[in-house]
Write an enzyme that holds these catalytic residues in place. Structure first.
Site, PDB file in Angstrom:
ATOM      1  N   GLU A   1       0.541  -0.967  -0.125  1.00 48.43           N
ATOM      2  CA  GLU A   1       0.013  -0.074   0.217  1.00 48.43           C
ATOM      3  C   GLU A   1       0.493   0.746   0.007  1.00 48.43           C
ATOM      4  OE1 GLU A   1      -3.247   0.556   2.482  1.00 48.43           O
ATOM      5  OE2 GLU A   1      -3.103   2.343   2.798  1.00 48.43           O
TER       6      GLU A   1
ATOM      7  N   LYS B   1      -6.607  -1.058  11.827  1.00 50.27           N
ATOM      8  CA  LYS B   1      -6.714  -1.254  10.864  1.00 50.27           C
ATOM      9  C   LYS B   1      -5.273  -0.250  10.347  1.00 50.27           C
ATOM     10  CE  LYS B   1      -6.104  -1.424   6.373  1.00 50.27           C
ATOM     11  NZ  LYS B   1      -5.382  -0.911   4.782  1.00 50.27           N
TER      12      LYS B   1
ATOM     13  N   ASP C   1       4.868 -14.051  11.663  1.00 54.39           N
ATOM     14  CA  ASP C   1       3.735 -14.106  10.930  1.00 54.39           C
ATOM     15  C   ASP C   1       2.575 -14.057  11.471  1.00 54.39           C
ATOM     16  OD1 ASP C   1       0.752 -15.502  11.389  1.00 54.39           O
ATOM     17  OD2 ASP C   1       1.867 -17.451  12.541  1.00 54.39           O
TER      18      ASP C   1
ATOM     19  N   HIS D   1      -2.162   9.870  -0.796  1.00 59.28           N
ATOM     20  CA  HIS D   1      -2.482   8.978  -1.590  1.00 59.28           C
ATOM     21  C   HIS D   1      -2.014   8.864  -2.895  1.00 59.28           C
ATOM     22  CE1 HIS D   1      -2.877   5.093   0.825  1.00 59.28           C
ATOM     23  NE2 HIS D   1      -3.591   6.640   1.695  1.00 59.28           N
TER      24      HIS D   1
HETATM   25  C1  MEV Z   1      -5.515   3.000   5.144  1.00 60.37           C
HETATM   26  O1  MEV Z   1      -4.984   1.971   4.863  1.00 60.37           O
HETATM   27  C2  MEV Z   1      -5.235   3.668   6.787  1.00 60.37           C
HETATM   28  C3  MEV Z   1      -6.473   4.000   7.830  1.00 60.37           C
HETATM   29  O2  MEV Z   1      -7.658   4.016   6.765  1.00 60.37           O
HETATM   30  C4  MEV Z   1      -6.322   4.137   8.957  1.00 60.37           C
HETATM   31  C5  MEV Z   1      -7.521   5.056   9.999  1.00 60.37           C
HETATM   32  O3  MEV Z   1      -8.520   5.705   9.210  1.00 60.37           O
HETATM   33  O4  MEV Z   1      -7.040   5.719  11.135  1.00 60.37           O
HETATM   34  C6  MEV Z   1      -5.719   6.094   6.748  1.00 60.37           C
END
Ligand code: MEV
Length: 422
Positions: free
Chosen positions: A83, A261, A277, A375
């Protein structure tokens, strides 16, 4: 010829022959088949020893996060991830933390839990006492399985047991607590759990079913803390906006999922780069986040007395330095060397710091300009490449799409056509 996926003895074939069979099955071109076989630094033979039915390897970019100062020591951090923006974001956050001393980390140690499920006992509470009364015997049996670990100062340390109610009646869950030192520990713990099972059956009068490590490594927690000054963040409003963003995650599980995430973007990338792992870490992280019965953010954000932002992250991080892919994968070994870590705990603590940095970077971007601008450039390059751009055309197509704020495959193709035409 009928196509069948039932290929007897596929596992016995050499990788090259497997590639040939898959090529035939899926109508791969010669080029596609030879790309599969070229596994780069991993080597087809090494890959073939790591898992079954190997036909290739899928390279993932390896980036270096810079600026990390952890417990007063500088680290360059290898991150394996597909990513865009993640490595840059971690590096930026680490830079912001430097002026306030960087990251401070600590750990609860390297103890893993091996679970032994005992069923078919009429009086499980009494049986539990019988089992616990023979703790020394069980620990001795467990430790006999791994003299090497014991010689390194590790081994089975404690035995505990719970009676749980289940849809299939009451069961005893015995738990071996094993100090795994520099190993992740799955092999050691599973071997010990299997070895003590007959003893457990004898003592409880029950029947042992599962004997397996738990990925909820609550005895192997890593902690990281950092202060981000108001100045570094861009002002008091930014601090407040980040606190609002955190409050959102703390109060809403849909947001908490994405919040975590973002943490795992950093965590998993270092786990993967060091050959550890990733699934074990992810499972442990998300279960830990839900330990109160409600899924929560793994980090915590507060404002200190000076108005600066203080972040903390506590999570289970069962990573090892010996055994597994960390020992066999040549790039994982180099990653460990770049990190310069001396113990699995040091590695775990670093990963925790990266998770915290990643979360800060995401929250700051989200609470201010949004993440799309950062991004966009890399994303646009990816779209340009997917549309067929090569060489300097990649940047030219990407720049045009970003300028137009239209980063889409159809537009990339149009721009590419135009540029090629001129
Ligand atoms: C994207 O890979 C991760 C985010 O969505 C994390 C977040 O929203 O805190 C930017």
């Amino acid at each position: 010829m009928t196509r069948t996926s039932e290929i007897s003895g596929f596992y016995k074939l050499p990788p090259e022959e497997r590639v040939r069979r898959v090529k035939e099955f899926a109508n791969l071109t010669d080029d596609e088949a030879s790309l599969l076989g070229s596994t780069g630094s991993l080597g087809l033979q090494t890959a073939d020893r790591m898992i079954e039915n190997v036909i290739g390897a899928i390279p993932v970019p390896l980036g270096i996060a810079t600026n990390f100062l952890i417990n007063g020591k500088d680290y360059l951090i290898p991150m394996a991830i597909e990513e865009p923006s993640v490595v840059a974001a971690a590096s930026n956050a680490a830079k912001m933390a430097r002026s306030t001393g960087g990251f401070k980390t600590s750990t609860t140690g390297s103890v893993m839990i091996g679970q032994i499920q005992v069923v078919g006992i009429a009086d499980p509470n009494a049986a539990r006492f019988d089992l616990l009364s023979q703790k020394d015997l069980i620990l001795k049996k467990a430790n006999e399985q791994d003299p090497m670990l014991v010689s390194l100062g590790g081994g089975a340390r404690d035995l505990r047991a719970r009676v749980i109610d289940t849809p299939r009646g009451r069961m005893i869950i015995a738990e071996l607590l094993v100090d795994c030192k520099d190993a992740m520990g799955a092999n050691a713990v599973n071997t010990m759990a299997e070895a003590v099972a007959p003893l457990v059956e004898g003592l409880t009068g029950g029947r042992v079913l599962l004997r397996i490590i738990s990925n909820l490594a609550t005895e192997r927690l890593m902690r990281a803390k950092a202060i981000f000054s108001t100045d570094a963040l861009g002002g008091a409003e930014v601090v407040d906006a980040i606190l609002d963003a955190y409050a959102f995650a703390a109060s809403d599980i849909y947001r908490a999922s994405t919040h975590n995430k973002g943490i795992m973007n950093g965590v998993t990338a270092v786990v993967l780069a060091t050959g550890n792992d990733t699934r074990a870490i992810e499972a442990g992280a998300h279960t830990y986040a839900a330990r109160s019965g409600r899924y929560q953010p793994l980090t915590c954000w507060e404002k200190n007395g000076d108005g600066n932002l203080v972040g903390t992250l506590e999570m289970p991080l069962a990573v090892g330095l010996v055994g597994g892919a960390t020992a066999t994968h040549p790039i994982a070994r180099i990653s460990v060397k770049i990190l310069g870590v001396k113990s699995a705990l040091e590695l775990g603590e670093i990963i925790c710091a990266v998770g915290l940095a990643q979360n800060l970077a995401a929250l700051r971007a989200l609470a201010t300009e949004g993440i799309q601008r950062g991004h966009m450039n890399l994303h646009a390059r990816n779209v340009a490449i997917a549309a067929g751009a090569e060489g300097d055309l990649i940047d030219r197509v990407a720049a045009k799409m970003v300028e137009e704020r239209r980063v889409r495959m159809d537009r990339a193709k149009e721009i590419l056509q135009q540029l090629k035409g001129t």
